[in-house]
Design a protein around this motif. Structure first.
Motif, PDB file in Angstrom:
ATOM      1  N   GLU A  92       0.827  -1.201   0.000  1.00 51.01           N
ATOM      2  CA  GLU A  92       0.000   0.000   0.000  1.00 51.01           C
ATOM      3  C   GLU A  92       0.862   1.251   0.000  1.00 51.01           C
ATOM      4  O   GLU A  92       1.480   1.596   0.996  1.00 51.01           O
ATOM      5  CB  GLU A  92      -0.914   0.010   1.224  1.00 51.01           C
ATOM      6  N   GLN A  99      -5.873  -3.188  -4.255  1.00 54.71           N
ATOM      7  CA  GLN A  99      -6.976  -2.325  -3.832  1.00 54.71           C
ATOM      8  C   GLN A  99      -7.527  -1.522  -5.005  1.00 54.71           C
ATOM      9  O   GLN A  99      -8.748  -1.371  -5.146  1.00 54.71           O
ATOM     10  CB  GLN A  99      -6.498  -1.383  -2.723  1.00 54.71           C
ATOM     11  N   THR A 393     -12.147   1.045   0.582  1.00 56.68           N
ATOM     12  CA  THR A 393     -12.322   0.755  -0.845  1.00 56.68           C
ATOM     13  C   THR A 393     -13.098  -0.532  -1.111  1.00 56.68           C
ATOM     14  O   THR A 393     -13.633  -0.704  -2.197  1.00 56.68           O
ATOM     15  CB  THR A 393     -10.953   0.632  -1.551  1.00 56.68           C
ATOM     16  N   SER A 394     -13.148  -1.448  -0.147  1.00 60.12           N
ATOM     17  CA  SER A 394     -13.733  -2.771  -0.393  1.00 60.12           C
ATOM     18  C   SER A 394     -14.845  -3.074   0.597  1.00 60.12           C
ATOM     19  O   SER A 394     -15.023  -2.385   1.606  1.00 60.12           O
ATOM     20  CB  SER A 394     -12.654  -3.848  -0.285  1.00 60.12           C
TER      21      SER A 394
END
Length: 548
Positions: A92, A99, A393-394
């Motif tokens: 990340e 992502q 994001t998920s």
């Protein structure tokens, strides 16, 4: 004996350029029809090298004429090289390729499945998952909603996944149009950001949460103070569903800002209620209130002026006694916000100094936990809804956040990815390659509103479909049923714990009864006051000494 000075080897490219220029010019005189490309090439390199030698700003360029520019070029594309060729799919920086890919796939409505098992290291510390049930349930509707402002005249039935605050001015006109059109298609809300309501928010007609910052854009007098008449005019429109007062934000908490006059276009000025071409100041703090009680009175006045719509505030948690002071003001006056949005210190689209991005503001998990626990411990939780934002994001990000105490989630950068953002990290330069975070019409007009609004809608719908499948597999029927017992974290290669064990969760009314056993409450809660944001007396005394 004096040492003979020789031409450094690092000047080789410059010398060869000069020689090439002379030879190509001579050839041009001697050979009829000789091409001019070589003289132009070597002439340009010679001019560059000569400039490098005589300028005084860059030492590296003076020592390595011409060659230094290769270094500058490689340095400039370093983030792209790392992002595309070096970083792993799960690293990340700030969002991993995995992502981003899941957002792109869901936005494009294409297959988001993965073959051959997880790429994550499941035995590494901090790996997290949600436990499933041996009795899964069948769910067919992923349109999960939460009522905000249930005691208001005009409560709002909000989706559990919405678009977080991003102002017109930070984002392009076409980006705002696409976001709001997608929000209207999907029945979820679009936070305006503190830049207020622009024509590009109004045109599609999607639900809006109007964010009001310290600049009071869209509801200000000429001197920058709050204007009740302008507020009522905007707040009573049907499109505005809730009012959110921004106390601070995760990207740059405690930081004001100036929008230079050259960036204040006619359209931005129209939205913000300022004059085109003039500098626009966003103070670090509000002028409409200065104490916790005054804050609550301000919120109550906004609720009246809006005709009974839900009113709340957004904050990034900093000093705990300031947050406790607000809650004590609620207890003392009986006045409460309808909702609170917790913005994590993970930051967002807003550009900020490096220290602000990396080292200022409480991360979302700890901030959310403090807000949730305080409201539970004072028996206020059932009356106040909580939203949360911070690198969501998920569907698992949503589930984990709700399990820690939130009622709904907001996302900014996730929805930017759905618009086509490639994480170029040029949001503050005006040179966004995807046309999302720029006011350059030559870039932003290439963003196709019809296509991108569909992707915004798809991303929202497919993320909630994924959340529905997670809930069903866990034996749950609604996100509100998620609790800390459902999320598990690995703390070592041989130990795992649920969030219920890892984090403290107060019993209802615990703060009203006395000691909680949690240091942050036991130290700061007793001395917090509804009448001031000032630190407790013992903190003020400690600041006078180095004997802490």
């Amino acid at each position: 004996m004096a040492k003979t000075r020789t031409v450094p080897f690092r000047y080789t490219v410059y010398i060869l350029s000069v020689a090439g220029l002379l030879i190509s010019l001579l050839a041009g005189f001697l050979l009829e029809g000789w091409a001019i490309a070589l003289p132009l090439l070597f002439g340009g390199l010679t001019a560059l090298g000569t400039w490098d030698l005589f300028q005084r700003k860059h030492t590296v360029s003076r020592n390595y004429p011409i060659l230094a520019h290769f270094r500058y070029f490689l340095e400039s594309i370093g983030p792209e090289i790392r992002q595309y060729f070096i970083q792993s799919d799960t690293e990340e920086r700030p969002f991993s390729r995995e992502q981003r890919t899941i957002v792109y796939q869901r936005a494009k409505n294409i297959l988001d499945k993965r073959p051959f098992g997880s790429q994550l290291s499941m035995y590494d510390e901090k790996f997290e998952w949600i436990n499933h049930s041996l009795m899964p349930v069948a769910l067919t509707d992923s349109d999960f909603r939460i009522v905000i402002g249930k005691h208001c005249a005009k409560p709002y039935n909000a989706s559990v996944f919405n678009i977080s605050a991003m102002s017109f001015g930070s984002l392009s006109a076409n980006a705002i149009l696409s976001l709001n059109t997608g929000a209207k298609m999907g029945g979820f809300y679009h936070d305006t950001g503190e830049g207020s309501i622009s024509r590009y928010h109004r045109e599609p007609g999607g639900d809006l949460v109007w964010e009001i910052g310290s600049g009071y854009f869209g509801c200000r007098h000429k001197d920058g103070t709050f204007n009740e008449d302008m507020f009522a005019q905007n707040a009573t429109t049907d499109q505005v569903k809730m009012i959110e007062v921004k106390l601070s934000q995760g990207a740059k908490p405690g930081h004001g800002g100036i929008l230079p006059g050259e960036k204040v276009t006619t359209e931005i000025a129209e939205a913000r209620g300022v004059k085109p071409g003039e500098d626009v100041v966003s103070p670090a703090s509000h002028s409409a209130f200065s104490t916790p009680i005054e804050l609550l009175e301000f919120l109550e006045r906004l609720r009246e002026l809006s005709g009974g719509k839900p009113v709340g505030f957004k904050l990034a948690i900093g000093h705990p006694w300031e947050w406790f002071a607000i809650v004590k003001a609620m207890l003392e006056t009986g006045k409460k916000p309808d909702f609170i949005v917790v913005d994590g210190g993970e930051g967002g689209t807003g550009a900020a100094p490096l220290e602000f991005i990396n080292r200022l503001g409480t991360p979302m998990k700890e901030a959310l936990l403090l807000v949730h626990n305080t409201l539970v411990g004072t028996n206020l939780r059932e009356d106040i809804a909580i939203g949360a934002a911070g690198k969501i994001t998920s569907a698992f990000n949503v589930a984990r956040t709700l399990a820690m105490g939130a009622d709904w989630c907001n996302a900014a950068r996730g929805y930017m990815f759905s618009l086509g953002c490639i994480q170029a990290l040029n949001c503050h330069t005006g040179k966004c390659p995807s046309g999302v975070a720029t006011q350059d019409p030559r870039r932003s007009e290439k963003l196709d509103v019809r296509n991108k609004s569909q992707r915004v809608y798809n991303y929202h719908r497919n993320t909630l479909d994924a959340l529905m499948n997670l809930l069903a597999a866990s034996g749950l029927r609604h996100p509100s049923e998620l609790g800390p017992e459902h999320i598990i974290r690995r703390t070592s290669r041989t130990e795992i714990h649920s969030y219920m064990d890892l984090y403290p969760f107060l019993e209802p009314g615990a703060l009203l009864k006395g000691k909680t056993g949690e240091r942050v409450f036991d130290i700061y809660w007793p001395d917090a006051t509804a009448y001031s944001f000032d630190p407790p007396e013992f903190i003020r005394e400690l600041r006078k000494t180095k004997l802490q």
